[in-house]
Design an enzyme around this catalytic site. Structure first.
Site, PDB file in Angstrom:
ATOM      1  CG  ASN A  44      -2.179  -0.851   0.945  1.00  0.00           C
ATOM      2  OD1 ASN A  44      -2.924  -0.604   0.006  1.00  0.00           O
ATOM      3  ND2 ASN A  44      -2.387  -1.869   1.773  1.00  0.00           N
TER       4      ASN A  44
ATOM      5  NE  ARG B 169       3.754  -2.499  22.405  1.00  0.00           N
ATOM      6  CZ  ARG B 169       3.042  -3.410  21.766  1.00  0.00           C
ATOM      7  NH1 ARG B 169       1.858  -3.103  21.280  1.00  0.00           N
ATOM      8  NH2 ARG B 169       3.513  -4.633  21.614  1.00  0.00           N
TER       9      ARG B 169
ATOM     10  CG  MET C  78       1.969  -6.020  11.260  1.00  0.00           C
ATOM     11  SD  MET C  78       0.224  -5.998  10.744  1.00  0.00           S
ATOM     12  CE  MET C  78      -0.393  -7.412  11.633  1.00  0.00           C
TER      13      MET C  78
ATOM     14  CB  ILE D 286      -1.928  -2.198  19.478  1.00  0.00           C
ATOM     15  CG1 ILE D 286      -2.526  -3.345  18.660  1.00  0.00           C
ATOM     16  CG2 ILE D 286      -3.028  -1.354  20.109  1.00  0.00           C
ATOM     17  CD1 ILE D 286      -3.448  -2.904  17.555  1.00  0.00           C
ATOM     18  CG  LEU D 287       1.085   3.041  17.588  1.00  0.00           C
ATOM     19  CD1 LEU D 287       1.039   4.127  16.534  1.00  0.00           C
ATOM     20  CD2 LEU D 287       2.491   2.879  18.150  1.00  0.00           C
TER      21      LEU D 287
ATOM     22  CG  ASN E 233      -5.408   1.010   9.268  1.00  0.00           C
ATOM     23  OD1 ASN E 233      -4.304   0.625   8.898  1.00  0.00           O
ATOM     24  ND2 ASN E 233      -6.345   0.177   9.670  1.00  0.00           N
TER      25      ASN E 233
ATOM     26  CG  HIS F  25      -9.767  -3.537   8.212  1.00  0.00           C
ATOM     27  ND1 HIS F  25      -8.913  -4.189   9.066  1.00  0.00           N
ATOM     28  CD2 HIS F  25     -10.887  -4.322   8.115  1.00  0.00           C
ATOM     29  CE1 HIS F  25      -9.484  -5.302   9.487  1.00  0.00           C
ATOM     30  NE2 HIS F  25     -10.677  -5.407   8.926  1.00  0.00           N
TER      31      HIS F  25
END
Length: 206
Positions: free
Chosen positions: A14, A65, A90, A92-93, A107, A109
């Site tokens: 992408n 994180r 990949m 998760i923030l 994003n 999906h």
């Protein structure tokens, strides 16, 4: 011209679609920084091929994180990014990241949200779930990112036919070719043109 940052973890197909559209003059913007959490992400090679600045910021170099997310905030603030793209990222923030860039993170999906989305739905898992359910149509969704997985306002969607003999791998490729690589660059172009307005959880195209 907008300044675009990207977060990647893998192949970066992408990302490539966005690069191609920038080079073809379809997006009024430039990629100012590609960040990966993995040193071996092929997306970094794609960036290097086009002379795009890239760097690796690893999760394991930070205590948690939140600290990692704050490092990314600092990086993209320094780069003066107007838009940040999640392109197969990949990690998760922490919500501090999305709070720092409201309606400035996109994003893609590989399903038609709200179907087959949320925690655990990524990569081939999405297409496996679609085939298991027996849906006849799937697709892809571009959305703004908020503090929850696959939850932010939807920008664009495109449907893709599911065929009886599809495997998850075959369906994944078709969704990429017929939807993802088309609508992600288009959403970026609309953002660059100032044609996206968020009202509540809805995106209005101006």
């Amino acid at each position: 011209m907008i300044r675009i940052g990207a977060l990647v973890s893998g192949g970066g197909t992408n990302l490539q679609a966005v690069i191609d559209n920038i080079n073809e003059g379809k997006i009024n913007g430039s990629l100012v920084s590609v960040v990966s959490n993995k040193e071996n992400a092929y997306a970094l090679e794609r960036a290097a091929k086009y002379g795009i600045e890239s760097t690796v910021i690893r999760v394991k170099d930070y205590p948690d994180r939140k600290a990692y997310s704050e490092a990314l905030i600092k990086h993209f603030k320094e780069k003066q990014a107007d838009l940040i793209l999640l392109a197969g990222f990949m990690v998760i923030l922490d919500p501090v990241f999305t709070d720092a860039f409201p309606n400035m993170i996109m994003n893609i999906h590989p399903a038609l949200i709200p179907s087959f989305c949320g925690e655990g739905f990524y990569g081939l898992h999405v297409h496996e779930a679609a085939l298991k359910k027996g849906v006849k149509v799937t697709g892809a969704t571009v959305h703004f990112v908020d503090g929850k997985a696959d939850n932010g306002p939807i920008i664009l969607q495109k449907a893709v036919e599911v065929k009886d003999d599809d495997t998850a791998e075959v369906l994944q490729k078709r969704v990429m070719e017929e939807a993802e690589w088309i609508i992600y660059p288009k959403a970026v172009a609309l953002f660059a043109e100032g044609r996206l307005k968020v009202e509540g959880n809805k995106v209005i195209r101006l």
